[in-house]
Design an enzyme around this catalytic site. Structure first.
Site, PDB file in Angstrom:
ATOM      1  N   CYS A   7       0.997  -0.955   0.125  1.00 26.47           N
ATOM      2  CA  CYS A   7       0.106  -0.012  -0.127  1.00 26.47           C
ATOM      3  C   CYS A   7       1.381   1.119   0.363  1.00 26.47           C
ATOM      4  O   CYS A   7       1.911   1.120  -0.498  1.00 26.47           O
ATOM      5  CB  CYS A   7      -0.752  -0.490   1.379  1.00 26.47           C
ATOM      6  N   ARG A  13      -3.653  -0.097   4.542  1.00 25.91           N
ATOM      7  CA  ARG A  13      -4.148  -1.378   4.164  1.00 25.91           C
ATOM      8  C   ARG A  13      -3.072  -2.716   4.250  1.00 25.91           C
ATOM      9  O   ARG A  13      -3.740  -3.314   4.444  1.00 25.91           O
ATOM     10  CB  ARG A  13      -3.798  -0.608   2.724  1.00 25.91           C
ATOM     11  N   ASP A 119      -8.646   3.713   0.941  1.00 28.27           N
ATOM     12  CA  ASP A 119      -7.806   4.027   2.243  1.00 28.27           C
ATOM     13  C   ASP A 119      -8.366   4.854   3.189  1.00 28.27           C
ATOM     14  O   ASP A 119      -8.739   5.672   2.902  1.00 28.27           O
ATOM     15  CB  ASP A 119      -6.746   4.962   1.988  1.00 28.27           C
TER      16      ASP A 119
END
Length: 155
Positions: A7, A13, A119
Site C-alpha cells: 500500500c 491496508r 484507504d
C-alpha cells in the site's frame, strides 16, 4: 513462495491484509508461503495506524509488532507475487522493476481490474472497519488462488 502486499504507508491496508492473508492461507492449508508487506511511501519503523490496530484486534488479529518498511528494489526482487491495493502502486512497482509479478489485490481475487482497496488513513474507525471487511473478502479469494497455484508450482 514469497508474497508481498503493498500500500502507500504500510500502516493501514497492507498490514491488515498481511495478517488476514496469513490466517486465510493457514485455513486453506497452504504450505511454504511467506507473507510480508511494505509501502511505496512508508516511513521506516512506523507502527500500524491506531485504526488498523484496533480493527484487527476486534477480529482477533494482532498488529502490535508491525513496523512499516519501504518497498525497495531488493524487496521486490525477492518476492514471487506482489499484491497491491491501488493502481498507483502498480505504477511505482514498474519503476522498481516488479511490474511483471504485481497485481491489484482485487483483480487477483477475481473482483475485476478496477477493484481498488479504499484507504482509511486519517478517517474515522468506521472507515477502517469497511476497509477491513473489503480486505477480508478479497484475501479469502486470493488465498484460495494462491494455494491452488502453489500446489501446481506456479506463482
Amino acid at each position: 513462495m514469497k508474497i508481498l502486499l503493498i500500500c502507500t504507508g504500510n500502516t493501514c491496508r497492507s498490514p491488515m491484509a498481511e495478517v488476514l492473508l496469513r490466517r486465510e492461507l493457514e485455513a486453506v492449508g497452504a504450505k511454504d508461503v511467506r507473507v510480508t508487506s511494505a509501502g511505496t511511501g512508508a516511513w521506516e519503523g512506523e507502527p500500524a495506524s491506531e485504526g488498523s490496530y484496533l480493527v484487527a484486534l476486534e477480529h482477533g488479529l494482532d498488529l502490535a509488532s508491525h513496523r512499516a518498511r519501504r518497498a525497495t528494489r531488493g524487496l521486490i526482487a525477492e518476492s514471487d507475487l506482489i499484491l497491491v491495493m491501488a493502481r498507483a502502486h502498480l505504477e511505482r512497482l514498474a519503476e522498481l522493476g516488479g511490474f511483471e509479478k504485481a497485481h491489484l489485490l482485487g483483480e487477483y481475487a477475481g473482483e475485476g481490474e478496477r477493484t481498488e482497496v479504499s484507504d482509511p488513513v486519517g478517517g474515522p474507525i468506521e472507515g477502517y472497519r469497511r476497509t477491513f471487511e473489503q480486505l477480508q473478502a478479497l484475501v479469502k479469494h486470493a488465498a484460495r488462488r494462491i494455494a491452488a497455484e502453489a500446489g501446481r508450482g506456479e506463482r
